[in-house]
Scaffold this motif. Sequence first.
Motif: not given
Length: 258
Positions: A29-37, A47-50
């Motif tokens: 389960y690779p880590p994902r951005c909690v906001a956008c995935g 992630c850098p974008r969020c």
Amino acid sequence: MSHVAGSPLAVRLRRSVRRAGTMLADLLYPPRCVACGAATAEAHALCPRCWGGLAFIERPFCERLGTPFAVDIGGLLLSPAAIADPPVFARARAVARFDGAAREMVHRLKYGDRMDLAEAMGRMMVRAGSEVLAEAEVLLPVPLHRTRLFSRRFNQAAALARVVSRHAGVPWEAEVLRRVKRTRPQAGLTRPQRAGNLQGAFAVPPERRMAVEGRSVVLVDDVLTTGATANAASRALLRAGARQVDVLAFARVVVGGE
């Protein structure tokens, strides 16, 4: 047996097993951005974008209200709003302005049952609130009325307080400050109407006063808007004997040049 379990070799073995488990989980389960995935380097992160979409509140800001200034003129600053109408609480701190990515995160936590967001938001709150947390003796989430808690199923402020407590090393209490009056929603109300709506809304039961008497308290919430809720809750805590009340929120509504 207990000596063996606590030996250096056993400790290193347990750590190795935990690291192996973490690596296996990351592969599955690779880590994902909690906001956008989007993919991230670690779990419970943005992630850098969020991250770039958060309007962080940094100095210069009003030392009482925590609202940012456009220009740094040096020294400790107070906003005109804090001078004209000082808050009941001593200081307020927040991670970011309540817009963009911050607004989206708050809404997903509160209405989307995204409890995984609490970890990322709480860790950011620890950094933003380092000053008030350094003096804090107890954390108290802003409570929901029992009917609203039943319909929403959880209190987002309590979820954040739990994370802040774990990372800051400050204990938190869930049942000290209570919402004893069911109030109408604050949205759409003027500042005086908000204050009137919350009059008498909070209380500390006599049997729980020992948790706040003579202590420095930090109120934890997801969003700080006009400060009416924070003022009403702070008033109840000071009446119960708290030495000082500060406020720590994830997001702060900033209007105009506050």
